[in-house]
Every structure is written in structure tokens, then in C-alpha cells.
Design a protein around this motif. Structure first.
Motif, mmCIF file in Angstrom:
data_model
loop_
_atom_site.group_PDB
_atom_site.id
_atom_site.type_symbol
_atom_site.label_atom_id
_atom_site.label_comp_id
_atom_site.label_asym_id
_atom_site.label_seq_id
_atom_site.Cartn_x
_atom_site.Cartn_y
_atom_site.Cartn_z
ATOM 1 N N GLN A 189 0.816 -1.212 0.000
ATOM 2 C CA GLN A 189 0.000 0.000 0.000
ATOM 3 C C GLN A 189 0.853 1.267 0.000
ATOM 4 O O GLN A 189 0.628 2.184 -0.798
ATOM 5 C CB GLN A 189 -0.928 0.002 1.233
ATOM 6 N N SER A 190 1.846 1.311 0.875
ATOM 7 C CA SER A 190 2.637 2.536 1.034
ATOM 8 C C SER A 190 3.705 2.706 -0.032
ATOM 9 O O SER A 190 4.011 3.836 -0.432
ATOM 10 C CB SER A 190 3.301 2.548 2.418
ATOM 11 N N ASN A 191 4.291 1.599 -0.494
ATOM 12 C CA ASN A 191 5.444 1.696 -1.387
ATOM 13 C C ASN A 191 5.121 1.439 -2.850
ATOM 14 O O ASN A 191 5.888 1.859 -3.718
ATOM 15 C CB ASN A 191 6.545 0.728 -0.945
ATOM 16 N N ILE A 192 4.027 0.748 -3.129
ATOM 17 C CA ILE A 192 3.670 0.445 -4.514
ATOM 18 C C ILE A 192 2.449 1.251 -4.951
ATOM 19 O O ILE A 192 2.504 2.053 -5.895
ATOM 20 C CB ILE A 192 3.399 -1.065 -4.715
ATOM 21 N N VAL A 193 1.336 1.077 -4.260
ATOM 22 C CA VAL A 193 0.100 1.783 -4.638
ATOM 23 C C VAL A 193 0.288 3.287 -4.529
ATOM 24 O O VAL A 193 -0.053 4.053 -5.441
ATOM 25 C CB VAL A 193 -1.086 1.323 -3.761
ATOM 26 N N ALA A 194 0.838 3.748 -3.412
ATOM 27 C CA ALA A 194 1.037 5.189 -3.224
ATOM 28 C C ALA A 194 1.987 5.755 -4.277
ATOM 29 O O ALA A 194 1.766 6.860 -4.797
ATOM 30 C CB ALA A 194 1.578 5.465 -1.821
ATOM 31 N N PHE A 195 3.036 5.010 -4.596
ATOM 32 C CA PHE A 195 3.988 5.519 -5.587
ATOM 33 C C PHE A 195 3.358 5.601 -6.972
ATOM 34 O O PHE A 195 3.640 6.541 -7.728
ATOM 35 C CB PHE A 195 5.235 4.633 -5.612
ATOM 36 N N LEU A 196 2.523 4.644 -7.309
ATOM 37 C CA LEU A 196 1.815 4.726 -8.591
ATOM 38 C C LEU A 196 0.953 5.983 -8.647
ATOM 39 O O LEU A 196 0.925 6.687 -9.670
ATOM 40 C CB LEU A 196 0.946 3.485 -8.801
ATOM 41 N N ASN A 197 0.260 6.292 -7.557
ATOM 42 C CA ASN A 197 -0.563 7.508 -7.521
ATOM 43 C C ASN A 197 0.293 8.759 -7.707
ATOM 44 O O ASN A 197 -0.102 9.710 -8.391
ATOM 45 C CB ASN A 197 -1.330 7.584 -6.198
#
Length: 355
Positions: free
Chosen positions: A107-115
Motif C-alpha cells: 500500500q505505502s510503497n507500490i500503490v502510493a507511488f503509482l498515484n
């Protein structure tokens, strides 16, 4: 050192250790900063609140509490502020914690970075600088670690997510021309540091007379990098957006046609120190001997890290150079002040060192 002023600069993880220091430096340079953090309780949120409160007292700081995994929220962040530059330091940190809660890292390192990448792409951010980690080198046994070496065998899930960030950023640079730079940080320490890091753990335990756990009898080497050196590297890099990157072009199917404005740099002290020496320096600075318990090297950890920083030096004219003795002294002074350890207690500790 100049930065375009066609919009504010966003610093994510602004209540975190490195983010706090970067935001503070940019504010002192006269830049308007939007500081973003979601105050996750990975460690005591009161430390994060204390950092954030200091930033909020600075003119030009705009505080924003939000989760970057919230796609709609990130979209509003970009549309509301239209930043000129973006410093993405928010992440779920920690090699060992990734064994316990890997979903937090997604959530913090993959999803957030994509956003973040999507926002930077659509707003046309001049330069995205994001945090990677020395952990990406994983099973690589070639010392010192170089950006020109492979980093395809991470030995922790945390490292896997940070390596994924580098690939994600490169793809957006290639597809959309987004200037982006990843910085592989090497064992950062200093005032306002994270309580889960070795310098903080050892200092607290030694001051309190508690036992420290020492991996591999202290025969472990880390490229300890003082936080002010990290900040200098971040700010200089931010002011120098990349063109085509020969490091990444070497991995392209057709390097002659690749023109992704993306690069990756190590930021480390380029002088690994043995953990035993770190402990000795803290003992001398604090004035008390450590109580030690030897433990095995934890899963996901490596015996040695050392940064080859020649690419960073050539690109922005800077090499971290703060000596470990100086950095530890500054950290201990901050620790005593922040935790209210008075002069009488310090004298008692100095006496105990010689008993």
C-alpha cells in the motif's frame, strides 16, 4: 542552487526523519513547501508530531495530512497545488518489519507511488526525486555497491518494493518523458532519527543501562550517512533534472533509441564502519559501557553495505563526508535534549564509564 518557482514543492513523508530535514532545508532556501504525511504508527507518532510542529511554525509551509494510497486524495493534491517539483520520501520503511506486515509495504510503497507517478505525469512536474534504498543490492556481493551493477536479487520484501519503484519510475520516464531520479540511501542517521535504527536503539539502551542485541558479534559493516549529507544530496539532485540515462539505457532492448530522463544515484558515506566501532563511539559519547547480547544476523539483513558515490559526485559535485564521531555526537546531543536528560544524569553516566 536554484529551483524553479512556478509552483510549490511537495515533500511527502514530511513528518518522517529524512522528509522533515529536507522540508526544513527547502523552507530555509525560501521555497514554499507542501508537506504531506499520514502519521502511520510504525513508530511513536509523537516523534512525528514533534517534527511536523516545527515545520508548521515555519513561514511557507503548508501541512497536509493524507494517505498517498488514496487515489482521489492524491489527484486533488496535484490539482490543488500543481507542484513544480516533487520529493517523494514517504514509504513504509524497515527490512525486518516487512517480514511481519508485507501488505503495508504494498500500500505505502507500490500503490502510493503509482498515484504519485500519475499525478506527476498529468501535471507536468519538472522533476520527481524519490527515495530508493541500498537494500535493493540484496545478494549482490560486489563491494562497493554501484549503480552500474545488477540489483535483481533483493533479500527482503522491503527491498523488493523499493526496486519496483525504480522500475516504475523508469517506465513513466520512458513513456511520458517524466524527469525522475531515484536515490539509494545508505543507513541514514542523525538528529530526529527513527527509533528503529541502530544509532537510536543503541544510544537509548546504553543511556538507560539496558542490553543491546548485537548481530554477528558486531562484525557487520554499514555505510552510515549523516542526515545533513543526505539532505544536501537531495536538494542538489532536485535542482538538476536528468536527460537520457546511460545507466538505465544499458538495460534497454535498444539502448540507442532509449531516451528515458531517469537516473539512480547512491548516497552514502563511502566509508563503511563496523558495528562494534559504532557502539564504541556511542559508549564514549554517552559515558557508559554497553551491555551486549550477541544474536544471529536477522533474515533479510546483509553483512556489509558500501556506496560507490562517483556518479553522484560527477553529476552534482557533492560527496557525503561527515565523520561518524561527529554525527554520533550531534545525535546524542539531540537525543538528550529531546528526551530531557539533564546535566546531572550526564555526569553520572560519565562516571559509570570509568567504574
Amino acid at each position: 542552487m536554484s529551483l524553479a518557482r512556478n509552483g510549490p514543492i511537495v515533500v511527502t513523508g514530511a513528518a518522517g526523519f529524512i522528509g522533515f530535514h529536507v522540508a526544513s532545508r527547502l523552507l530555509h532556501l525560501g521555497v514554499e513547501v507542501v508537506g504531506v504525511d499520514n502519521f502511520t504508527p510504525y513508530y511513536d507518532p509523537r516523534l512525528k508530531e514533534a517534527r511536523f510542529a516545527r515545520l508548521c511554525a515555519e513561514p511557507g509551509f503548508i501541512p497536509l495530512r493524507m494517505d498517498l494510497a488514496d487515489q482521489a486524495g492524491v489527484k486533488s493534491l496535484f490539482s490543488d497545488f500543481r507542484p513544480s517539483h516533487f520529493v517523494h520520501l514517504a514509504a513504509q520503511a524497515g527490512v525486518r518489519y516487512s517480514l511481519l506486515d508485507p501488505h503495508a509495504y504494498v500500500q505505502s510503497n507500490i500503490v502510493a507511488f503509482l498515484n504519485v507517478l500519475e499525478g506527476c505525469r498529468h501535471v507536468g512536474v519538472s522533476h520527481l526525486v524519490y527515495a530508493s534504498s541500498s537494500s535493493v543490492y540484496g545478494a549482490n556481493r560486489t563491494i562497493p555497491f554501484s549503480e552500474h551493477h545488477g540489483a535483481d536479487h533483493p533479500v527482503s520484501f522491503y527491498a523488493a518494493t523499493k526496486r519496483s519503484n525504480e522500475f516504475m519510475a523508469h517506465s513513466y520516464s520512458h513513456l511520458f518523458g517524466l524527469p525522475a531520479t531515484g536515490l539509494r540511501f545508505f543507513t541514514v542517521y542523525g538528529p530526529w532519527g527513527r527509533p528503529d535504527m541502530a544509532v537510536y536503539i543503541f544510544t537509548r539502551a546504553i543511556i538507560e543501562g539496558k542490553t543491546i542485541e548485537v548481530a554477528n558479534a558486531g562484525r557487520v559493516w554499514r555505510d552510515f550517512t549523516y542526515v545533513d549529507d543526505i539532505v544536501e544530496g537531495v536538494v542538489r539532485t532536485l535542482a538538476s533534472p536528468p536527460g537520457a540515462d546511460p545507466i538505465w539505457d544499458a538495460y534497454a532492448a535498444d539502448p540507442a533509441t532509449s531516451s528515458a530522463p531517469h537516473r539512480v544515484y547512491n548516497i552514502g558515506n563511502d566509508r563503511p564502519e563496523e558495528i562494534n566501532r559504532l557502539i564504541s563511539i556511542i559508549e564514549t559519547t554517552v559515558g557508559r559501557r554497553a551491555l551486549r547480547k550477541d544474536v544471529p544476523l536477522p533474515p533479510g539483513d546483509v553483512l556489509e553495505t558500501r556506496a560507490d558515490v562517483s556518479d553522484l559526485r560527477n553529476a552534482v559535485g557533492f560527496t557525503p563526508a561527515t565523520a561518524l564521531e561527529d554525527g554520533v555526537q550531534r545525535f546524542v546531543e539531540w537525543y538528550r535534549d529531546f528526551h530531557g536528560i539533564d546535566a546531572e544524569a550526564r555526569t553520572q553516566q560519565q562516571t559509570l564509564l570509568h567504574v
